[in-house]
Design an enzyme around this catalytic site. Sequence first.
Site, PDB file in Angstrom:
ATOM      1  N   TYR A  23     -14.772  28.713  25.975  1.00  9.64           N
ATOM      2  CA  TYR A  23     -15.321  29.389  27.152  1.00  9.64           C
ATOM      3  C   TYR A  23     -15.338  28.470  28.371  1.00  9.64           C
ATOM      4  O   TYR A  23     -15.139  28.919  29.503  1.00  9.64           O
ATOM      5  CB  TYR A  23     -16.736  29.902  26.869  1.00  9.64           C
ATOM      6  CG  TYR A  23     -16.780  31.082  25.931  1.00  9.64           C
ATOM      7  CD1 TYR A  23     -16.095  32.260  26.230  1.00  9.64           C
ATOM      8  CD2 TYR A  23     -17.515  31.036  24.752  1.00  9.64           C
ATOM      9  CE1 TYR A  23     -16.128  33.353  25.377  1.00  9.64           C
ATOM     10  CE2 TYR A  23     -17.561  32.119  23.890  1.00  9.64           C
ATOM     11  CZ  TYR A  23     -16.867  33.271  24.202  1.00  9.64           C
ATOM     12  OH  TYR A  23     -16.900  34.346  23.358  1.00  9.64           O
ATOM     13  N   ASP A  50      -4.223  56.025  29.630  1.00  8.12           N
ATOM     14  CA  ASP A  50      -4.217  57.489  29.555  1.00  8.12           C
ATOM     15  C   ASP A  50      -3.238  58.071  30.574  1.00  8.12           C
ATOM     16  O   ASP A  50      -2.493  59.010  30.272  1.00  8.12           O
ATOM     17  CB  ASP A  50      -5.622  58.037  29.832  1.00  8.12           C
ATOM     18  CG  ASP A  50      -6.688  57.332  29.031  1.00  8.12           C
ATOM     19  OD1 ASP A  50      -6.981  57.773  27.917  1.00  8.12           O
ATOM     20  OD2 ASP A  50      -7.214  56.322  29.529  1.00  8.12           O
ATOM     21  N   THR A  62      -4.808  51.004  18.118  1.00  9.64           N
ATOM     22  CA  THR A  62      -3.839  51.050  19.220  1.00  9.64           C
ATOM     23  C   THR A  62      -3.828  49.677  19.880  1.00  9.64           C
ATOM     24  O   THR A  62      -4.884  49.086  20.097  1.00  9.64           O
ATOM     25  CB  THR A  62      -4.231  52.105  20.277  1.00  9.64           C
ATOM     26  OG1 THR A  62      -5.425  51.689  20.947  1.00  9.64           O
ATOM     27  CG2 THR A  62      -4.476  53.457  19.641  1.00  9.64           C
ATOM     28  N   THR A 111     -22.687  37.779  24.550  1.00 15.36           N
ATOM     29  CA  THR A 111     -22.365  36.431  24.051  1.00 15.36           C
ATOM     30  C   THR A 111     -21.090  35.881  24.686  1.00 15.36           C
ATOM     31  O   THR A 111     -20.811  34.685  24.578  1.00 15.36           O
ATOM     32  CB  THR A 111     -22.194  36.431  22.524  1.00 15.36           C
ATOM     33  OG1 THR A 111     -21.011  37.170  22.160  1.00 15.36           O
ATOM     34  CG2 THR A 111     -23.403  37.041  21.829  1.00 15.36           C
ATOM     35  N   ARG A 132     -15.121  56.287  21.026  1.00 16.26           N
ATOM     36  CA  ARG A 132     -15.312  55.029  21.750  1.00 16.26           C
ATOM     37  C   ARG A 132     -16.788  54.804  22.070  1.00 16.26           C
ATOM     38  O   ARG A 132     -17.274  53.684  22.078  1.00 16.26           O
ATOM     39  CB  ARG A 132     -14.478  55.043  23.036  1.00 16.26           C
ATOM     40  CG  ARG A 132     -12.966  55.080  22.794  1.00 16.26           C
ATOM     41  CD  ARG A 132     -12.218  55.139  24.114  1.00 16.26           C
ATOM     42  NE  ARG A 132     -10.770  55.209  23.923  1.00 16.26           N
ATOM     43  CZ  ARG A 132     -10.089  56.337  23.847  1.00 16.26           C
ATOM     44  NH1 ARG A 132     -10.719  57.498  23.911  1.00 16.26           N
ATOM     45  NH2 ARG A 132      -8.774  56.319  23.699  1.00 16.26           N
ATOM     46  N   SER A 151      -9.959  48.416  32.408  1.00 19.34           N
ATOM     47  CA  SER A 151      -8.617  49.012  32.267  1.00 19.34           C
ATOM     48  C   SER A 151      -8.662  50.513  32.491  1.00 19.34           C
ATOM     49  O   SER A 151      -7.653  51.134  32.834  1.00 19.34           O
ATOM     50  CB  SER A 151      -8.030  48.700  30.892  1.00 19.34           C
ATOM     51  OG  SER A 151      -8.918  49.088  29.856  1.00 19.34           O
ATOM     52  N   HIS A 194     -12.615  56.775  30.101  1.00 21.26           N
ATOM     53  CA  HIS A 194     -11.528  56.513  29.150  1.00 21.26           C
ATOM     54  C   HIS A 194     -12.058  56.968  27.796  1.00 21.26           C
ATOM     55  O   HIS A 194     -12.630  56.207  27.037  1.00 21.26           O
ATOM     56  CB  HIS A 194     -11.179  55.026  29.124  1.00 21.26           C
ATOM     57  CG  HIS A 194     -10.214  54.650  28.031  1.00 21.26           C
ATOM     58  ND1 HIS A 194      -8.989  55.270  27.869  1.00 21.26           N
ATOM     59  CD2 HIS A 194     -10.309  53.733  27.031  1.00 21.26           C
ATOM     60  CE1 HIS A 194      -8.371  54.736  26.824  1.00 21.26           C
ATOM     61  NE2 HIS A 194      -9.155  53.809  26.296  1.00 21.26           N
ATOM     62  N   HIS A 220       4.394  61.056  38.878  1.00 19.17           N
ATOM     63  CA  HIS A 220       3.179  60.501  39.479  1.00 19.17           C
ATOM     64  C   HIS A 220       2.016  61.424  39.127  1.00 19.17           C
ATOM     65  O   HIS A 220       1.938  62.552  39.618  1.00 19.17           O
ATOM     66  CB  HIS A 220       3.352  60.367  40.993  1.00 19.17           C
ATOM     67  CG  HIS A 220       4.577  59.578  41.359  1.00 19.17           C
ATOM     68  ND1 HIS A 220       4.632  58.203  41.285  1.00 19.17           N
ATOM     69  CD2 HIS A 220       5.818  59.987  41.742  1.00 19.17           C
ATOM     70  CE1 HIS A 220       5.840  57.787  41.621  1.00 19.17           C
ATOM     71  NE2 HIS A 220       6.581  58.851  41.904  1.00 19.17           N
ATOM     72  N   GLN A 266     -12.413  50.431  17.025  1.00 18.31           N
ATOM     73  CA  GLN A 266     -12.714  51.837  16.782  1.00 18.31           C
ATOM     74  C   GLN A 266     -12.127  52.255  15.440  1.00 18.31           C
ATOM     75  O   GLN A 266     -10.938  52.083  15.182  1.00 18.31           O
ATOM     76  CB  GLN A 266     -12.118  52.682  17.915  1.00 18.31           C
ATOM     77  CG  GLN A 266     -12.486  54.152  17.887  1.00 18.31           C
ATOM     78  CD  GLN A 266     -11.879  54.887  19.080  1.00 18.31           C
ATOM     79  OE1 GLN A 266     -11.327  54.272  19.993  1.00 18.31           O
ATOM     80  NE2 GLN A 266     -11.966  56.197  19.066  1.00 18.31           N
TER      81      GLN A 266
END
EC number: 1.1.1.27
Length: 325
Positions: A70, A153, A234, A106, A93, A148, A180, A173, A87
């Site tokens: 760290y 998605d 994933t 932590t 989620r 993210s 999410h 587009h 998951q």
Amino acid sequence: MANIEKDHQKVILVGDGAVGSSYAYALTLQGIAQEVGIVDIFKEKTQGDAIDLSDALAFTSPKKIYAAEYSDAKDADVVVITAGAPQKPGETRLDLVSKNLKILKTIVDPIVESGFNGIFLVAANPVDILTYATWKLSGFPKERVIGSGTSLDSARFRKDIAEMVNVDARSVHAYIMGEHGDTEFPVWSHANIGGIKISEWVKAHPEVKEEELVKIFESVRDAAYTIINLKGATFYGIGTALARITKAILDDENAVLPLSVFMDGQYGLNDIFIGSPAVINRSGITNILEIPLTDHEMESMHKSAKQLKDIVTKAFEELDIETRQ
């Protein structure tokens, strides 16, 4: 924040599981950053991955890759957090909230204590809630804490539309917005193929029924469950999405990407991180693009936000987590 220089850009990755290692691999293949430190409680895994990834450097570009601590975050430009409980099949989620909030604390505390002054990029799930928690725990400006969000998605959405109309996904587009997760929603009203609105394209192709569009979104929304049931997790898609976001930051792109960002009045929302298109560069988030949504889409946005807010409020109360803001 940290001064991001073209000749030396440093990323610290926290979490060397399937997502983290896929992300590190994507950075290596694409020549993103000149220094990548990998942190995980399983130190032998980080050492092994650092050696393995370094073996690819003769085929890509020079990069220092190593097992980090760290404290190495002190002069990093970006800290990417993928660490957390994975998951499981049948698990949402949002089921991960309590255990991953505890893990997150932590991580964030020692990174802040290292003197880190760059950008947090969060990918651990539930990403919108953990991004909010990272902001609260770190005390960082909201512009420098990013999730993210719906980047993956939206990529899935573009890919599925592209397959329907037989064009390159990069020419589609379209955005998925909101959480999410299960309350995300498609922004059909602004989706287009090379400038042609989806609604106009459907009119010109009567053989395409509305049910097909519904199936496309359902496939996108449920993609993670499908993949998890088939192979357990994933990681390639999200690893690549994280590399794309990292590149936009380090290269000061001012790119528009669908990310989990802090709402300060946009869409009538406040004090929440949720998925929306936003402008990102080396300073972090510089602008949130408030897309004019239809009434139904706006209703979906608020429904998604309410669920996230209810859960994060309950989680913070139950866990009694001390924050910096």
